[in-house]
Design a protein around this motif. Structure first.
Motif, PDB file in Angstrom:
ATOM      1  N   GLU A   1     -21.282 -25.281 -15.941  1.00 37.55           N
ATOM      2  CA  GLU A   1     -22.045 -23.884 -16.499  1.00 37.55           C
ATOM      3  C   GLU A   1     -23.129 -24.126 -15.668  1.00 37.55           C
ATOM      4  N   ILE A   2     -23.693 -25.382 -16.075  1.00 36.30           N
ATOM      5  CA  ILE A   2     -25.393 -24.937 -15.159  1.00 36.30           C
ATOM      6  C   ILE A   2     -25.449 -24.574 -14.044  1.00 36.30           C
TER       7      ILE A   2
ATOM      8  N   ASP B   1     -35.508 -29.213 -21.633  1.00 33.01           N
ATOM      9  CA  ASP B   1     -33.648 -29.522 -21.483  1.00 33.01           C
ATOM     10  C   ASP B   1     -32.909 -28.742 -20.261  1.00 33.01           C
ATOM     11  N   TYR B   2     -32.073 -29.486 -20.272  1.00 33.47           N
ATOM     12  CA  TYR B   2     -30.957 -28.892 -18.707  1.00 33.47           C
ATOM     13  C   TYR B   2     -30.079 -27.809 -18.953  1.00 33.47           C
ATOM     14  N   THR B   3     -30.476 -26.949 -20.864  1.00 36.67           N
ATOM     15  CA  THR B   3     -30.011 -26.017 -20.644  1.00 36.67           C
ATOM     16  C   THR B   3     -30.715 -24.472 -20.247  1.00 36.67           C
TER      17      THR B   3
END
Ligand code: AMP
Length: 364
Positions: free
Chosen positions: A74-75, A47-49
């Protein structure tokens, strides 16, 4: 030098293919186990998060970039603490909300269609006398390729349109009676050098780009360059950016911008001395930018949902095929081909043949 890319789709793949001759190496973060850029570098699947994977990406990459505009800001902030990320988060935060984006453009003196924010059917009803018909209702966030959009022709369409967007916060905008759709693409380096591409003339169907052609000495080139120049500087931008424009007479009206390499610039791979992909990489690594001079006449045809047999496409003189190594699925961009010739002769005929082949295999 290692470039980290959020996303491992076709844009990441074309970035990697452009970067390899420059000695760049690539690492991708993408949740899809079989992603089409993946065999051009290292693929972190997740996941990107995921903070662990983001940390690994930031540790292994010298510079990070992204191939899609919906990356949560935020990423970028998280990654930026460890490794430089380009384009800057500001381009994402402005571009992710159509209202913020249009206000930003207008504040810079860049014309847009008339628009209003609406968050209920009542808002929409109240906005219509000012906006007028026809109009387009678009979700403020997460819309692309005409998704999350409804055309309103009269008052009778209002409640169905509002249901179609499922109560999401929206923008209602006046329909621009454009003669042409064009985009200007430019790259800006860390040092502030800017390279502009010739306007690309674009044809859409069902909200999806089908054909993009380079223009030569377009009378609106200078105006468009002035617009994107202002935008790049206001965003303190680094990388390649595309600004989509409507042309009405000698006026240009901005639709939206994309803080990344853009589908309407794929013809630059064969049609420019330096492609938008290479210039994006040169820009973020602070290398001198390459010439954007056009080599002849170019037209790029997208293949959506299906692609004609390679034998048929490659039998056309001057055609270059780009298969993305993606499984065909309805509405999915899976390949493109660019026709590039030195002379205007037969160019229209070549485009016609490409478009006919595309139509026969299209599943959009
Ligand atoms: P978008 O998702 O905003 O890029 O819109 C996709 C396509 O819909 C555009 O490329 C245009 O062909 C069409 N479109 C979007 N907004 C407008 C508008 N205000 N007036 C006319 N056509 C539009």
């Amino acid at each position: 030098m290692v470039i980290g890319i959020l996303g491992a789709g076709q844009l990441a793949r074309m970035l990697a293919l452009a970067g390899k001759p420059l000695g760049l190496k690539f690492i991708f973060l993408d949740p899809t186990p079989i992603a089409c850029a993946a065999d051009n570098g290292k693929h972190l699947i997740g996941d990107y998060t995921d903070p662990k994977l983001l940390t690994q990406l930031a540790e292994e990459a010298d510079i990070i970039t992204y191939e899609f505009e919906n990356v949560p800001v935020e990423i970028i902030d998280f990654l930026s603490e460890k490794t430089p990320v380009y384009p800057p988060a500001k381009a994402l935060s402005v571009g992710q909300d159509r209202i913020t984006e249009k206000n930003f453009l207008q504040d810079l003196g860049i014309a847009t269609a008339p628009f209003k924010a609406v968050s209920s059917l009542e808002d929409l009803q109240q906005a219509m006398p000012e906006i007028g018909y026809p109009a387009i209702l678009k979700t403020r966030r997460l819309g692309y390729d005409g998704k999350g959009q409804v055309v309103l022709k009269s008052e009778n369409d209002l409640s169905n349109a509002w249901q179609a967007v499922k109560n999401a916060p929206c923008v209602i905008e006046g329909f621009v009676p454009f003669e042409r759709e064009v985009s200007i693409i430019a790259s800006r380096s860390v040092s502030g050098e800017i390279a502009y591409y010739p306007l690309s003339e674009n044809s859409h169907d069902k909200g999806i780009l089908r054909l993009a052609k380079n223009t030569r000495n377009d009378p609106l080139q200078q105006k468009a360059e002035a617009y994107i120049d202002t935008l790049l500087k206001a965003l303190d931008y680094v990388g390649t950016l595309a600004l989509e424009l409507f042309v009405v007479g000698d006026t240009i009206i901005a639709n939206e911008f994309a803080p990344r390499v853009h589908n309407s610039g794929h013809w630059t791979i064969e049609g420019s001395e330096t492609s938008q992909f290479e210039n994006h990489l040169r820009a973020i690594t602070d290398m001198p930018l390459g010439s954007t001079h056009s080599i002849g006449y170019s037209a790029m045809q997208n293949f959506i949902g299906g692609v004609p047999a390679s034998e048929k496409l490659l039998a056309l003189a001057h055609v270059h095929l780009h298969l993305y190594d993606k499984t065909a699925r309805k509405g999915r961009k899976i390949a493109h081909a660019t026709a590039r010739t030195d002379s205007a002769e037969n160019f229209a005929d070549l485009i016609k043949q490409l478009s006919e082949l595309a139509a026969a295999s299209d599943d959009s």
